[in-house]
Write a protein that holds these residues in place. Structure first.
Motif, PDB file in Angstrom:
ATOM      1  N   LEU A  68      25.171  23.603  81.098  1.00 37.20           N
ATOM      2  CA  LEU A  68      24.608  24.909  81.421  1.00 37.20           C
ATOM      3  C   LEU A  68      24.643  25.770  80.170  1.00 37.20           C
ATOM      4  O   LEU A  68      25.707  26.077  79.636  1.00 37.20           O
ATOM      5  CB  LEU A  68      25.411  25.567  82.545  1.00 37.20           C
ATOM      6  N   GLU A  69      23.478  26.152  79.677  1.00 39.94           N
ATOM      7  CA  GLU A  69      23.386  26.956  78.476  1.00 39.94           C
ATOM      8  C   GLU A  69      23.408  28.442  78.841  1.00 39.94           C
ATOM      9  O   GLU A  69      22.603  28.906  79.649  1.00 39.94           O
ATOM     10  CB  GLU A  69      22.111  26.612  77.707  1.00 39.94           C
ATOM     11  N   VAL A  70      24.335  29.185  78.260  1.00 38.57           N
ATOM     12  CA  VAL A  70      24.469  30.617  78.514  1.00 38.57           C
ATOM     13  C   VAL A  70      24.259  31.322  77.178  1.00 38.57           C
ATOM     14  O   VAL A  70      25.204  31.656  76.476  1.00 38.57           O
ATOM     15  CB  VAL A  70      25.853  30.942  79.118  1.00 38.57           C
ATOM     16  N   HIS A  71      22.980  31.505  76.801  1.00 38.12           N
ATOM     17  CA  HIS A  71      22.699  31.961  75.446  1.00 38.12           C
ATOM     18  C   HIS A  71      21.539  32.944  75.344  1.00 38.12           C
ATOM     19  O   HIS A  71      21.048  33.215  74.250  1.00 38.12           O
ATOM     20  CB  HIS A  71      22.413  30.771  74.528  1.00 38.12           C
ATOM     21  N   GLY A  72      21.103  33.487  76.476  1.00 42.99           N
ATOM     22  CA  GLY A  72      20.043  34.494  76.424  1.00 42.99           C
ATOM     23  C   GLY A  72      18.714  33.963  75.930  1.00 42.99           C
ATOM     24  O   GLY A  72      17.831  34.724  75.548  1.00 42.99           O
ATOM     25  N   GLY A  73      18.542  32.641  75.913  1.00 43.82           N
ATOM     26  CA  GLY A  73      17.321  32.027  75.449  1.00 43.82           C
ATOM     27  C   GLY A  73      17.353  31.584  74.000  1.00 43.82           C
ATOM     28  O   GLY A  73      16.394  30.967  73.508  1.00 43.82           O
ATOM     29  N   ARG A  74      18.453  31.889  73.301  1.00 40.12           N
ATOM     30  CA  ARG A  74      18.563  31.477  71.897  1.00 40.12           C
ATOM     31  C   ARG A  74      18.691  29.958  71.818  1.00 40.12           C
ATOM     32  O   ARG A  74      19.428  29.348  72.571  1.00 40.12           O
ATOM     33  CB  ARG A  74      19.778  32.143  71.270  1.00 40.12           C
ATOM     34  N   PHE A  75      17.976  29.339  70.910  1.00 39.51           N
ATOM     35  CA  PHE A  75      18.005  27.887  70.697  1.00 39.51           C
ATOM     36  C   PHE A  75      17.513  27.123  71.921  1.00 39.51           C
ATOM     37  O   PHE A  75      18.044  26.083  72.273  1.00 39.51           O
ATOM     38  CB  PHE A  75      19.410  27.403  70.317  1.00 39.51           C
ATOM     39  N   MET A  76      16.484  27.623  72.568  1.00 37.02           N
ATOM     40  CA  MET A  76      15.900  26.889  73.697  1.00 37.02           C
ATOM     41  C   MET A  76      15.272  25.598  73.200  1.00 37.02           C
ATOM     42  O   MET A  76      14.807  25.515  72.067  1.00 37.02           O
ATOM     43  CB  MET A  76      14.845  27.739  74.398  1.00 37.02           C
TER      44      MET A  76
END
Length: 259
Positions: free
Chosen positions: A251-259
């Protein structure tokens, strides 16, 4: 781009009532935010940290706000201390149901300048520490009929970051570890998942030079840094029955950074 202040923790629920959660590296920062949210949603929490005094203070703070918490000194790279931490959780609260591999360090340097000790120390804490914790926690969870193990990795493990060959390798390794472990322990009702936070507002990130911070922030489509509580909420999802059919996931929690 604009930033926003810390978001308040949502109203408490009973999602984790009757469950015990151990969070490593939980005396401060993201680890403390995770422990606080799990407590707020019903879990008895064990604050595990290499800093004995800070761990005790964090546990006392949770207890003072109505939660149930204990603390234990733990160097996650030390097999005996990891087992002691798990044993403490079981002896204190009657079992172990959630284990969060959060503890970490950085020893940044370009590969040319990085020493072998700098490389090994980061691997030992992040990857060896996660393996030791996952193994010990899974053994305890078999006795309680299942549980949830959560790895706090990083987008560094997905993209690689200049000056972090040690950290990026360790964080990528945690993903492989989680997927292999998830296959081994699924038959015991134990789920193993990964969270990859991106740019999260902590004391460490806020100490970055302004130009570096602005550069990183410009890469976030949502236009702001994440808050530690937002990582905690993702852990809550993976720790609870809301994710009962989720294992081996990232689960990526990054605000869309490095999609």
């Amino acid at each position: 781009m604009t930033t926003t202040p810390a978001r308040p923790i949502e109203e408490p629920t009973t999602l984790l009532n009757g469950r015990t959660a151990l969070v490593t590296g939980a005396a401060q920062g993201i680890g403390f935010a995770i422990a606080r949210i799990l407590s707020r949603h019903g879990a008895s929490v064990v604050i595990a940290d290499i800093d004995r005094a800070a761990a005790a203070k964090a546990a006392a703070e949770i207890s003072a706000t109505g939660g149930t918490a204990s603390s234990v000194t733990m160097d996650v790279a030390d097999e005996a201390q990891v087992q002691t931490g798990v044993d403490h959780a079981v002896a204190t609260f009657g079992g172990l149901h959630v284990y969060v591999n959060n503890a970490g360090i950085t020893r940044d340097a370009s590969m040319r300048k990085m020493s072998l000790d700098q490389f090994r120390s980061v691997i030992d804490v992040h990857l060896q520490g996660a393996w030791l914790g996952t193994r010990a926690a899974a053994n305890a969870m078999r006795e309680t009929g299942g549980g949830s193990i959560v790895m706090i990795s990083s987008t560094s493990g997905k993209t690689g970051i200049f000056g972090q060959t040690n950290y990026s390798a360790a964080k990528a390794g945690m993903v492989g570890l989680a997927k292999a472990a998830a296959k081994e322990v699924a038959k015991y009702g134990i789920r193993v998942n990964v969270i990859q936070p991106g740019l999260i507002r902590t004391a460490m990130t806020e100490s970055l030079p302004a130009d570096i911070w602005d550069q990183k922030l410009a890469e976030v489509p949502l236009g702001r840094a994440g808050e530690p509580d937002e990582v905690g909420k993702a852990v809550l999802f993976l720790a609870s029955d809301l994710s009962s059919y989720v294992t081996g996931a990232v689960l990526e929690v990054h605000g869309g950074r490095f999609m």
